[in-house]
Motif scaffolding. Structure first.
Motif, short mmCIF file in Angstrom:
data_model
loop_
_atom_site.label_atom_id
_atom_site.label_comp_id
_atom_site.label_asym_id
_atom_site.label_seq_id
_atom_site.Cartn_x
_atom_site.Cartn_y
_atom_site.Cartn_z
N GLN A 1 -13.35 7.60 -0.19
CA GLN A 1 -12.60 7.66 -1.45
C GLN A 1 -11.31 8.45 -1.28
OE1 GLN A 1 -15.76 9.25 -3.89
NE2 GLN A 1 -16.35 7.23 -4.64
N ILE A 2 -11.36 9.53 -0.53
CA ILE A 2 -10.16 10.33 -0.25
C ILE A 2 -9.17 9.50 0.56
CG2 ILE A 2 -9.30 12.32 1.06
CD1 ILE A 2 -11.96 13.75 0.21
N LYS A 3 -9.67 8.82 1.57
CA LYS A 3 -8.79 8.00 2.42
C LYS A 3 -8.14 6.88 1.61
CE LYS A 3 -9.74 7.24 6.79
NZ LYS A 3 -10.39 6.76 8.02
N ILE A 4 -8.89 6.27 0.70
CA ILE A 4 -8.34 5.22 -0.16
C ILE A 4 -7.20 5.77 -1.00
CG2 ILE A 4 -8.82 3.76 -2.18
CD1 ILE A 4 -11.65 3.30 -0.88
N GLN A 5 -7.39 6.96 -1.58
CA GLN A 5 -6.32 7.57 -2.37
C GLN A 5 -5.09 7.87 -1.52
OE1 GLN A 5 -6.05 7.69 -5.63
NE2 GLN A 5 -8.03 6.65 -5.66
N GLU A 6 -5.31 8.37 -0.31
CA GLU A 6 -4.19 8.65 0.60
C GLU A 6 -3.44 7.36 0.94
OE1 GLU A 6 -6.20 10.57 3.85
OE2 GLU A 6 -6.09 12.54 2.91
N LEU A 7 -4.17 6.28 1.19
CA LEU A 7 -3.53 5.00 1.52
C LEU A 7 -2.78 4.44 0.31
CD1 LEU A 7 -6.31 3.36 3.71
CD2 LEU A 7 -4.06 4.14 4.47
N LYS A 8 -3.32 4.61 -0.88
CA LYS A 8 -2.62 4.16 -2.08
C LYS A 8 -1.32 4.93 -2.26
CE LYS A 8 -6.48 2.42 -4.86
NZ LYS A 8 -7.28 2.61 -6.08
N SER A 9 -1.35 6.22 -2.03
CA SER A 9 -0.13 7.04 -2.13
C SER A 9 0.89 6.61 -1.08
CB SER A 9 -0.46 8.52 -1.95
OG SER A 9 -1.23 8.99 -3.02
N ALA A 10 0.41 6.35 0.12
CA ALA A 10 1.30 5.91 1.20
C ALA A 10 1.95 4.58 0.83
CB ALA A 10 0.53 5.80 2.52
N MET A 11 1.17 3.67 0.27
CA MET A 11 1.70 2.36 -0.12
C MET A 11 2.75 2.50 -1.22
SD MET A 11 1.90 -0.84 0.26
CE MET A 11 0.54 -1.71 0.95
N THR A 12 2.49 3.32 -2.21
CA THR A 12 3.46 3.53 -3.29
C THR A 12 4.76 4.09 -2.74
OG1 THR A 12 1.67 3.88 -4.88
CG2 THR A 12 3.84 4.76 -5.47
N PHE A 13 4.65 5.09 -1.87
CA PHE A 13 5.83 5.71 -1.27
C PHE A 13 6.63 4.69 -0.44
CE2 PHE A 13 7.53 8.45 2.31
CZ PHE A 13 8.60 8.97 1.59
N LEU A 14 5.93 3.94 0.39
CA LEU A 14 6.60 2.96 1.24
C LEU A 14 7.22 1.84 0.41
CD1 LEU A 14 7.35 2.16 4.09
CD2 LEU A 14 5.14 1.00 4.27
N GLN A 15 6.53 1.39 -0.62
CA GLN A 15 7.09 0.36 -1.49
C GLN A 15 8.39 0.84 -2.12
OE1 GLN A 15 3.66 -0.38 -4.04
NE2 GLN A 15 3.35 -2.39 -3.12
N SER A 16 8.42 2.09 -2.52
CA SER A 16 9.62 2.67 -3.11
C SER A 16 10.77 2.67 -2.11
CB SER A 16 9.33 4.09 -3.60
OG SER A 16 10.51 4.75 -3.96
N LEU A 17 10.49 3.07 -0.88
CA LEU A 17 11.53 3.09 0.16
C LEU A 17 12.03 1.68 0.48
CD1 LEU A 17 10.04 5.74 2.64
CD2 LEU A 17 11.93 6.06 1.01
N VAL A 18 11.14 0.73 0.56
CA VAL A 18 11.51 -0.65 0.85
C VAL A 18 12.38 -1.19 -0.29
CG1 VAL A 18 10.61 -3.01 1.07
CG2 VAL A 18 9.59 -1.15 2.40
N LYS A 19 11.99 -0.90 -1.51
CA LYS A 19 12.77 -1.35 -2.67
C LYS A 19 14.18 -0.76 -2.63
CE LYS A 19 12.64 -1.51 -7.70
NZ LYS A 19 11.90 -1.12 -8.91
N GLN A 20 14.28 0.54 -2.28
CA GLN A 20 15.58 1.18 -2.17
C GLN A 20 16.42 0.50 -1.09
OE1 GLN A 20 15.41 5.48 -1.68
NE2 GLN A 20 13.60 5.56 -3.00
N CYS A 21 15.83 0.19 0.03
CA CYS A 21 16.56 -0.44 1.13
C CYS A 21 17.04 -1.83 0.73
CB CYS A 21 15.70 -0.50 2.38
SG CYS A 21 16.61 -1.07 3.84
N LYS A 22 16.19 -2.59 0.08
CA LYS A 22 16.55 -3.95 -0.33
C LYS A 22 17.68 -3.96 -1.36
CE LYS A 22 12.27 -6.46 0.56
NZ LYS A 22 11.15 -7.19 -0.07
N SER A 23 17.68 -2.97 -2.24
CA SER A 23 18.67 -2.96 -3.32
C SER A 23 19.93 -2.17 -2.98
CB SER A 23 18.04 -2.41 -4.60
OG SER A 23 17.68 -1.05 -4.42
N SER A 24 19.92 -1.46 -1.87
CA SER A 24 21.07 -0.64 -1.49
C SER A 24 22.22 -1.49 -0.99
CB SER A 24 20.65 0.36 -0.40
OG SER A 24 21.79 1.06 0.07
N GLU A 25 23.40 -1.11 -1.40
CA GLU A 25 24.61 -1.80 -0.94
C GLU A 25 25.22 -1.07 0.26
OE1 GLU A 25 26.74 -4.08 -3.25
OE2 GLU A 25 25.06 -4.47 -4.58
#
Length: 127
Positions: free
Chosen positions: A89-113
């Motif tokens: 359960q702890i590992k699942i929460q850590e992976l969910k946090s990692a996914m949220t963080f990475l998704q945010s970074l990917v979104k920033q990269c895709k939308s950055s000019e």
């Protein structure tokens, strides 16, 4: 059956079987005919190991589980399994946090000019 047949039936590589033997999870059959003959017992042990790994148990924990008696050690097995559930359960929460963080970074990269991808700067961020 030969090691290659065991590997095929267990749906693992020969090297995986050898690794489990080195880790003392699986015994090495005697070599009376020049070729080691694996049995149904080996296949059943391989299935146990695969299922225990699927449940998240480490090699060290699987070594413990293999030694347990399902009647005498029931309480210990249950406690170990409950502890493993909490770890997962702890590992699942850590992976969910990692996914949220990475998704945010990917979104920033895709939308950055900007010519630089902001992912690397984002990874340098706050500790």
């Amino acid at each position: 059956m030969k090691i290659s047949e065991l590997a095929n039936k267990a749906n693992v590589s020969v090297e995986t079987i050898r690794y489990y033997q080195r880790e003392q999870l699986l015994d090495i059959p005697s070599n009376q005919t020049g070729i080691r003959q694996y049995t149904l017992s080996h296949l059943e042990k391989m299935q146990f190991i695969k299922n225990a790994k699927l449940a998240g148990f480490s090699i060290a924990e699987i070594k413990q589980l293999i030694q347990f008696d399902s009647v005498k050690d029931r309480t210990t097995i249950l406690a170990l399994s409950e502890h493993k559930k909490k770890d997962l359960q702890i590992k699942i929460q850590e992976l969910k946090s990692a996914m949220t963080f990475l998704q945010s970074l990917v979104k920033q990269c895709k939308s950055s000019e900007q010519p630089e991808c902001p992912i690397l700067e984002g990874l340098k961020g706050d500790c």
